[in-house]
Design a protein around this motif. Structure first.
Motif, PDB file in Angstrom:
ATOM      1  N   LYS A 115      41.661  23.240  49.073  1.00  0.00           N
ATOM      2  CA  LYS A 115      42.378  22.213  48.193  1.00  0.00           C
ATOM      3  C   LYS A 115      41.568  21.509  47.421  1.00  0.00           C
ATOM      4  N   VAL A 116      41.749  21.515  46.193  1.00  0.00           N
ATOM      5  CA  VAL A 116      41.171  20.824  45.152  1.00  0.00           C
ATOM      6  C   VAL A 116      42.004  20.042  43.964  1.00  0.00           C
ATOM      7  N   LYS A 117      41.442  19.102  43.400  1.00  0.00           N
ATOM      8  CA  LYS A 117      42.408  18.392  42.481  1.00  0.00           C
ATOM      9  C   LYS A 117      42.134  18.881  40.985  1.00  0.00           C
ATOM     10  N   LEU A 118      43.171  19.272  40.337  1.00  0.00           N
ATOM     11  CA  LEU A 118      43.157  19.823  38.819  1.00  0.00           C
ATOM     12  C   LEU A 118      43.813  18.852  37.878  1.00  0.00           C
ATOM     13  N   GLN A 119      43.567  19.129  36.583  1.00  0.00           N
ATOM     14  CA  GLN A 119      43.888  18.102  35.665  1.00  0.00           C
ATOM     15  C   GLN A 119      44.310  18.905  34.463  1.00  0.00           C
ATOM     16  N   ASN A 120      45.601  18.709  33.794  1.00  0.00           N
ATOM     17  CA  ASN A 120      45.913  19.139  32.626  1.00  0.00           C
ATOM     18  C   ASN A 120      45.944  18.156  31.686  1.00  0.00           C
ATOM     19  N   LEU A 121      45.353  18.494  30.531  1.00  0.00           N
ATOM     20  CA  LEU A 121      45.443  17.237  29.531  1.00  0.00           C
ATOM     21  C   LEU A 121      46.154  17.710  28.128  1.00  0.00           C
ATOM     22  N   TRP A 122      47.060  17.026  27.384  1.00  0.00           N
ATOM     23  CA  TRP A 122      47.426  17.432  26.158  1.00  0.00           C
ATOM     24  C   TRP A 122      47.343  16.487  25.281  1.00  0.00           C
ATOM     25  N   ALA A 123      47.518  16.730  24.014  1.00  0.00           N
ATOM     26  CA  ALA A 123      47.462  15.608  22.853  1.00  0.00           C
ATOM     27  C   ALA A 123      48.711  16.157  22.195  1.00  0.00           C
ATOM     28  N   VAL A 124      49.788  15.379  21.602  1.00  0.00           N
ATOM     29  CA  VAL A 124      50.753  15.807  20.851  1.00  0.00           C
ATOM     30  C   VAL A 124      50.762  14.884  19.490  1.00  0.00           C
ATOM     31  N   ALA A 125      51.093  16.011  18.497  1.00  0.00           N
ATOM     32  CA  ALA A 125      51.234  15.928  17.056  1.00  0.00           C
ATOM     33  C   ALA A 125      52.706  15.674  16.927  1.00  0.00           C
ATOM     34  N   ALA A 126      53.300  14.446  16.829  1.00  0.00           N
ATOM     35  CA  ALA A 126      54.860  14.813  16.480  1.00  0.00           C
ATOM     36  C   ALA A 126      55.255  15.322  15.124  1.00  0.00           C
ATOM     37  N   GLY A 127      56.513  15.976  15.677  1.00  0.00           N
ATOM     38  CA  GLY A 127      56.970  16.691  14.200  1.00  0.00           C
ATOM     39  C   GLY A 127      58.292  15.984  13.860  1.00  0.00           C
ATOM     40  N   GLN A 128      58.822  17.095  12.785  1.00  0.00           N
ATOM     41  CA  GLN A 128      60.238  16.458  12.582  1.00  0.00           C
ATOM     42  C   GLN A 128      61.294  16.880  13.713  1.00  0.00           C
ATOM     43  N   SER A 129      60.895  18.106  14.458  1.00  0.00           N
ATOM     44  CA  SER A 129      61.934  18.285  15.537  1.00  0.00           C
ATOM     45  C   SER A 129      61.219  18.014  16.856  1.00  0.00           C
ATOM     46  N   SER A 130      62.132  17.981  17.910  1.00  0.00           N
ATOM     47  CA  SER A 130      61.445  17.755  19.128  1.00  0.00           C
ATOM     48  C   SER A 130      61.142  18.940  19.803  1.00  0.00           C
ATOM     49  N   ASP A 131      61.671  20.002  19.065  1.00  0.00           N
ATOM     50  CA  ASP A 131      61.310  21.395  19.879  1.00  0.00           C
ATOM     51  C   ASP A 131      59.510  21.857  19.634  1.00  0.00           C
ATOM     52  N   ALA A 132      58.939  22.050  20.729  1.00  0.00           N
ATOM     53  CA  ALA A 132      57.573  22.182  20.726  1.00  0.00           C
ATOM     54  C   ALA A 132      57.144  23.667  20.633  1.00  0.00           C
ATOM     55  N   ILE A 133      55.881  23.715  19.974  1.00  0.00           N
ATOM     56  CA  ILE A 133      55.058  24.666  20.045  1.00  0.00           C
ATOM     57  C   ILE A 133      53.597  24.368  20.581  1.00  0.00           C
ATOM     58  N   VAL A 134      53.333  25.012  21.525  1.00  0.00           N
ATOM     59  CA  VAL A 134      52.151  24.933  22.415  1.00  0.00           C
ATOM     60  C   VAL A 134      51.109  25.686  21.992  1.00  0.00           C
ATOM     61  N   VAL A 135      50.018  25.069  21.889  1.00  0.00           N
ATOM     62  CA  VAL A 135      48.693  25.823  21.569  1.00  0.00           C
ATOM     63  C   VAL A 135      47.806  25.549  22.770  1.00  0.00           C
ATOM     64  N   MET A 136      47.322  26.261  23.458  1.00  0.00           N
ATOM     65  CA  MET A 136      46.558  26.117  24.615  1.00  0.00           C
ATOM     66  C   MET A 136      45.261  26.822  24.979  1.00  0.00           C
ATOM     67  N   ALA A 137      44.532  26.185  25.628  1.00  0.00           N
ATOM     68  CA  ALA A 137      43.104  27.064  26.140  1.00  0.00           C
ATOM     69  C   ALA A 137      42.911  26.327  27.321  1.00  0.00           C
ATOM     70  N   HIS A 138      42.245  27.089  28.433  1.00  0.00           N
ATOM     71  CA  HIS A 138      41.839  26.479  29.617  1.00  0.00           C
ATOM     72  C   HIS A 138      40.174  26.096  29.391  1.00  0.00           C
ATOM     73  N   ARG A 139      39.781  25.017  29.986  1.00  0.00           N
ATOM     74  CA  ARG A 139      38.565  24.585  29.824  1.00  0.00           C
ATOM     75  C   ARG A 139      37.526  24.904  31.204  1.00  0.00           C
ATOM     76  N   ASP A 140      38.114  25.381  32.063  1.00  0.00           N
ATOM     77  CA  ASP A 140      37.325  25.546  33.298  1.00  0.00           C
ATOM     78  C   ASP A 140      36.564  26.954  33.396  1.00  0.00           C
ATOM     79  N   ASP A 141      35.722  27.171  34.346  1.00  0.00           N
ATOM     80  CA  ASP A 141      35.193  28.436  34.378  1.00  0.00           C
ATOM     81  C   ASP A 141      34.647  28.693  36.087  1.00  0.00           C
ATOM     82  N   ILE A 142      34.399  29.773  36.316  1.00  0.00           N
ATOM     83  CA  ILE A 142      33.898  29.963  37.779  1.00  0.00           C
ATOM     84  C   ILE A 142      32.788  29.652  38.309  1.00  0.00           C
ATOM     85  N   GLY A 143      32.076  29.257  37.305  1.00  0.00           N
ATOM     86  CA  GLY A 143      30.530  28.511  37.773  1.00  0.00           C
ATOM     87  C   GLY A 143      29.411  29.613  37.903  1.00  0.00           C
TER      88      GLY A 143
END
Length: 619
Positions: free
Chosen positions: A114-142
């Protein structure tokens, strides 16, 4: 003396019980599904290029990737490096004036606890509330600094966000859709962050682009597999392929036709588009890696391909522009298979697979009717099959009990990274203990299943018929849960149907027919072994997926039912089958009662001896 000519057994006799003519003629019903399949092949058009040219800063993205991998090489979820990498991402987004939101939670991660995880996201507001997500994970297996997987994807994500930054009072570009730049945690451990984000969607997401390992030496690849038998909107996939081709001059690599069928029948992916597609959200992964992420130990800063990172960064920026300005993303997900530059509709493939069931079901029903007409009793054979089903259910229950006791990997029901030790280290002691327990269970069950008298040909035919009827039920359950999974059942159905016909032939012929039926389950193991580099560890890895719950319990129960039917067919083919004994053929007490009686009598005898010794010594 004239040699007597050997006559071929008569149709419908015990030697030829299967109505082969009826079986062959029933294949005519497939003409309609094949016609429908042919007309379901369509060509998909992509979206046009965005009006603005790409402004992706390749050297800047490369510098960001080097900085992240060098400063925080150990970004295992829950570690200090993971927390510092999260702070680093916040600092980068703060420079662009984009507010960063966070979602922190605890997760039971296989191999970590059991570990603590954290998602982070920044939002650039657009003319519509419908969202397009661009994502990438930042962790690795060490095991390495994770320069390509996934410092490169994180760097590209930050560079894409820069185009929508508010700096020095300059108003940012206002997109038509709300743009979400998501940095997930636990991506190297089965897409934990993506699954969490999908489960608690803070936006109405209409499309997702996942960036993973963009700076490798391999050809650009688009991954579309979901956690369920679905596919993302075909227009999204085709647009991604066009934007990549324009920027790299290299056609994107997709899974082959058969591999896509396997992915629909056994949904499995190591990339983070999987939870989105499974949830009905169009999503693709853009990468230079294969079906499996790159080797962590050799994933060093010096191996980063700066030119490829810039090319795919520009492609991702153009793809984002195309999606933002030219697509009504309301299609969601369907299912289909790419065949060149065209797609074959999934419902047409499902119709064909279901049609392939009809000849088998008709032949088995006819075989059942012939047994009834000949007065062959089927109840003892069905009871024998019932005993085998109980044994296999006992095996499944014992496996889950061992898992509850900590013998197998546990954690979130997500795919286990094959690079982790837990995916390849066989728990030999626990497996031996499970096999010993199953052997004891089999000794109890076999008391009613071993032959105690000569078994007639009619009884053997009844054993085959009962098992084939059981396979009919299993096939219908597969059809009801995931029609694409019939790909793994159909070889067994159509091969094992002929076992009653070859029962009196050479033993080698019987075993060849039986082995052909095992081709379906072998497809899954071969796919894991070759496409995902698991090799001989594929059987244990499949069990590990069961232990963490990624393979759901209903699918396990269906597989156990099929195993019981296969076991009965195997005993008939080996000449070891016996129908369930009648009351007058059984022992006075069953194996369990006999065991209890033996234990009780032994205990009483020991107490009697102890009492006599005590009296003898004047106690």
């Amino acid at each position: 003396m004239t040699a007597t000519r050997r006559r071929r057994p008569r149709r419908g006799s015990l030697e030829r019980p299967l109505n082969a003519r009826l079986y062959r003629s029933t294949f005519l019903v497939l003409s309609l599904p094949l016609l429908v399949l042919a007309f379901s092949v369509v060509q998909v058009g992509g979206l046009p290029q965005p009006q603005l040219p790409p402004a992706f800063d390749g050297p800047g993205a490369h510098a960001l990737a080097v900085d992240l991998a060098t400063r925080y090489p150990d970004r295992v979820p829950g570690s200090a490096g993971a927390s510092q990498a999260a702070g680093w991402f916040r600092d980068q987004m703060r420079l662009f004036g984009l507010p960063v939101a966070a979602d922190t939670w605890e997760e039971d991660v296989p191999g970590l606890g059991k570990v603590k995880l954290q998602n982070l996201w920044a939002v650039a507001a657009g003319q519509s509330s419908d969202a397009i997500v661009v994502m990438a994970h930042r962790d690795d297996i060490g095991a390495g600094p994770g320069a390509n997987d996934n410092a490169s994807g994180t760097a590209a994500l930050i560079e894409l966000a820069r185009g929508y930054a508010t700096t020095q009072g300059v108003q940012p570009v206002r997109a038509a859709h709300t743009l979400v730049f998501l940095s997930t945690d636990g991506g190297a451990y089965g897409g934990l962050g993506a699954a969490r984000f999908v489960k608690r969607l803070p936006f109405h997401v209409v499309a997702t682009v996942n960036l993973t390992a963009l700076a490798g030496k391999g050809a650009p690849r688009v991954v579309i597999t979901g956690d369920t038998p679905r596919s993302p909107a075909a227009a999204l996939v085709e647009t991604t392929a066009k934007r990549v081709l324009e920027q790299t001059g290299t056609p994107v690599v997709r899974a082959g036709f058969f591999d896509q069928l396997v992915d629909l029948g056994f949904p499995y992916t190591l990339y983070e588009q999987g939870p989105f597609v499974g949830h009905g959200i169009p999503a693709v992964t853009l990468t230079t890696a294969g079906e499996r992420p790159p080797d962590a130990f050799t994933d060093r800063v010096g191996a980063l391909d700066s030119a490829r990172l810039e090319q795919l960064g520009r492609a991702a920026q153009q793809l984002l522009g195309s999606l933002d300005q030219g697509l009504d993303l309301t299609q969601g997900t369907t299912s289909y298979v790419w065949a060149g530059d065209r797609i074959v509709r999934g419902w047409a493939i499902e119709l064909l697979l279901a049609g392939l069931l009809i000849p088998f079901v008709v032949a088995v029903v006819d075989l059942f009717a012939r047994c009834r007409r000949r007065g062959i009793p089927l109840l003892p054979a069905l009871r024998s099959l019932r005993s085998r089903i109980f044994f296999w259910l006992f095996a499944g229950l014992a496996f889950y009990v061992f898992g509850a006791l900590g013998a197998w990997p546990s954690g979130a029901s997500r795919p286990i990274n094959p690079a982790l030790p837990v995916a390849g280290d066989w728990p030999v002691v626990a497996l031996i203990g499970l096999l010993v327990l199953l052997a004891c269970g089999w000794l109890v069950a076999r008391d009613r299943l071993v032959p105690r008298r000569p078994v007639s040909d009619e009884e053997r035919l009844a054993g085959d018929t009962a098992a084939l009827l059981g396979l009919c039920v299993v096939a219908l359950l597969v059809l009801a849960t995931n029609p694409f999974a019939l790909l793994f059942a159909l070889p067994a159905l159509h091969a094992w149907l002929w076992l009653p016909q070859v029962r009196r032939g050479a033993p080698l012929a019987r075993w060849i027919v039986f082995a052909v039926g095992l081709a379906g389950p072998a497809i899954v193991l071969i796919s894991l072994a070759t496409r995902y580099g698991l090799g001989l560890d594929a059987p244990w890895y499949l069990l590990a997926l069961v232990s963490v719950g990624y393979i759901p319990v209903p699918a396990v129960l269906i597989a156990l039912g099929g195993a019981a039917c296969a076991a009965q067919l195997a005993t008939v083919a080996a000449g070891r089958y016996a129908p369930y004994p009648a009351r007058n053929e059984r022992r006075a007490r069953g194996p369990l009662r006999e065991l209890v009686r033996t234990v009780v009598l032994t205990s009483r005898a020991r107490r009697r001896v102890t009492e006599e010794r005590r009296r003898a010594f004047g106690g």
